[in-house]
Write a protein that holds these residues in place. Structure first.
Motif, short mmCIF file in Angstrom:
data_model
loop_
_atom_site.label_atom_id
_atom_site.label_comp_id
_atom_site.label_asym_id
_atom_site.label_seq_id
_atom_site.Cartn_x
_atom_site.Cartn_y
_atom_site.Cartn_z
N GLY A 2 -14.54 -21.87 5.45
CA GLY A 2 -14.30 -22.83 6.34
C GLY A 2 -13.72 -23.99 5.98
O GLY A 2 -13.66 -24.61 5.19
N TRP A 19 -24.11 -20.56 3.59
CA TRP A 19 -23.72 -22.25 4.08
C TRP A 19 -23.93 -22.95 3.03
O TRP A 19 -25.00 -22.94 2.04
CB TRP A 19 -25.09 -22.54 5.07
CG TRP A 19 -24.42 -22.41 6.93
CD1 TRP A 19 -25.02 -21.05 7.15
CD2 TRP A 19 -23.72 -23.05 7.26
NE1 TRP A 19 -24.64 -20.82 8.13
CE2 TRP A 19 -23.79 -21.93 8.18
CE3 TRP A 19 -23.07 -23.81 6.88
CZ2 TRP A 19 -22.84 -22.46 9.25
CZ3 TRP A 19 -22.00 -23.98 8.25
CH2 TRP A 19 -21.78 -23.64 9.47
N GLN A 29 -15.17 -22.67 10.94
CA GLN A 29 -16.49 -23.42 12.05
C GLN A 29 -16.12 -24.05 13.22
O GLN A 29 -15.34 -25.18 13.98
CB GLN A 29 -16.76 -24.69 10.98
CG GLN A 29 -17.41 -23.66 9.64
CD GLN A 29 -17.28 -24.43 8.63
OE1 GLN A 29 -17.18 -24.47 7.61
NE2 GLN A 29 -18.52 -25.92 8.79
N GLN A 88 -16.52 -14.88 10.59
CA GLN A 88 -15.30 -15.11 9.44
C GLN A 88 -14.69 -13.50 10.53
O GLN A 88 -15.51 -12.70 10.97
CB GLN A 88 -15.91 -14.83 8.16
CG GLN A 88 -17.56 -13.63 8.03
CD GLN A 88 -17.16 -12.50 7.92
OE1 GLN A 88 -16.44 -12.03 7.67
NE2 GLN A 88 -18.12 -11.34 7.53
N CYS A 106 -20.89 -20.69 12.69
CA CYS A 106 -19.27 -20.13 12.08
C CYS A 106 -19.52 -18.27 12.42
O CYS A 106 -20.04 -17.42 12.42
CB CYS A 106 -20.07 -19.95 10.10
SG CYS A 106 -18.75 -19.12 9.33
N ASN A 128 -24.72 -18.65 11.76
CA ASN A 128 -25.31 -19.69 12.54
C ASN A 128 -26.18 -20.93 12.39
O ASN A 128 -27.12 -20.49 11.22
CB ASN A 128 -25.53 -20.30 14.25
CG ASN A 128 -24.24 -19.25 14.66
OD1 ASN A 128 -22.61 -19.09 14.43
ND2 ASN A 128 -24.70 -18.18 16.02
N CYS A 136 -19.36 -23.16 6.04
CA CYS A 136 -19.66 -21.69 5.87
C CYS A 136 -18.88 -21.64 4.96
O CYS A 136 -17.20 -22.14 4.90
CB CYS A 136 -19.63 -21.57 7.56
SG CYS A 136 -19.69 -19.55 7.55
N VAL A 157 -11.90 -17.82 8.33
CA VAL A 157 -13.61 -18.50 8.40
C VAL A 157 -13.54 -19.70 9.10
O VAL A 157 -13.32 -20.42 8.74
CB VAL A 157 -14.24 -18.61 7.02
CG1 VAL A 157 -15.31 -19.31 7.14
CG2 VAL A 157 -14.17 -17.59 5.87
#
Lengths: 116, 112
Positions: free
Chosen positions: B104, B34, B6, B25, B23, B75, B91, B4
């Motif tokens: 993240g 989030w 960011q 993944q 973000c 995002n 994230c 993940v």
């Protein structure tokens, strides 16, 4: 609504000793998961251990183990043979899964310092 | 490979500006999230998306608008930044169901 309480804002332990971090939660749900996450100074959120509420056996991952008391709504983390790298914030988290999704509720965290 | 990711890791900007955090993944997960971590380290969920659809919106001001172009990306756009928006934003992603969330490394947002 679920709430998670970590009553120890800060703790310290000598290297190689054992420490236990407390966590209690409040919920009316019967199916849920509990987690401990570690956040070192690098800011990453690292999963340490998880426990399914329907399992009576306490989870264990190497030096990390939990004491899960479902009736008491208690979920403590025991760290054995503490190492300097265990220094971090530790967050207890509660998860339910329903039509609204998969949501984690975190406790306020415990800052653990491992001393040489 | 980062699972993940960011961007950016740090964001310093002035009050009133508009900014975005991205973000992504690569775990093939269906659900993305989030979270906001305030100055006292308290973590709270903001949004959750499942297969590009908004699932959870936890009473976040409408200055915050998440956007999911596909299930691998979520995002976060913030309009008219305020001092109280200073925080670390994480994230996360997970498969559907009772599965751990993978986080993240966080984005530290500082408002001057």
């Amino acid at each position: 609504a679920q709430t998670v309480t970590q009553s120890q804002p800060e703790m310290s332990v000598q290297e190689a000793e054992t420490v236990t971090l407390s966590c209690t939660y409040d919920t009316s749900e019967n199916n849920y998961y509990l987690f401990w996450y570690k956040q070192p100074p690098s800011r990453q959120m690292i999963l340490v251990i998880r426990q399914e509420a329907y399992k009576q056996q306490n989870a264990t991952e190497n030096r990390f183990s939990v004491n899960f008391q479902k009736a008491a709504k208690s979920f403590s983390l025991k760290i054995s043979d503490s190492q300097l790298g265990d220094t971090a914030m530790y967050f207890c988290a509660f998860m339910i899964f329903n039509n609204a999704g998969n949501m984690l509720t975190f406790g306020g965290g415990t800052r653990l310092m491992v001393k040489p | 490979d980062t699972a993940v990711s960011q961007t950016p890791k740090y964001l310093v900007t002035q009050m009133g500006n508009d900014k975005s955090i991205k973000c992504e993944q690569n775990l093939g997960h269906d659900t993305m999230y989030w979270y906001k971590q305030d100055s006292k380290k308290f973590l709270k969920i903001m949004f959750s998306y499942n297969n590009k659809e908004l699932i959870i919106n936890e009473t976040v001001p409408n200055r915050f608008s998440p956007k999911s172009p596909d299930k691998a990306h979520l995002n976060l756009h913030i309009n008219s930044l305020e001092l109280g928006d200073s925080a670390v934003y994480f994230c996360a992603s997970s498969p559907t169901g009772y599965q751990p969330q993978h986080f993240g490394d966080g984005t530290r947002l500082s408002i001057l």
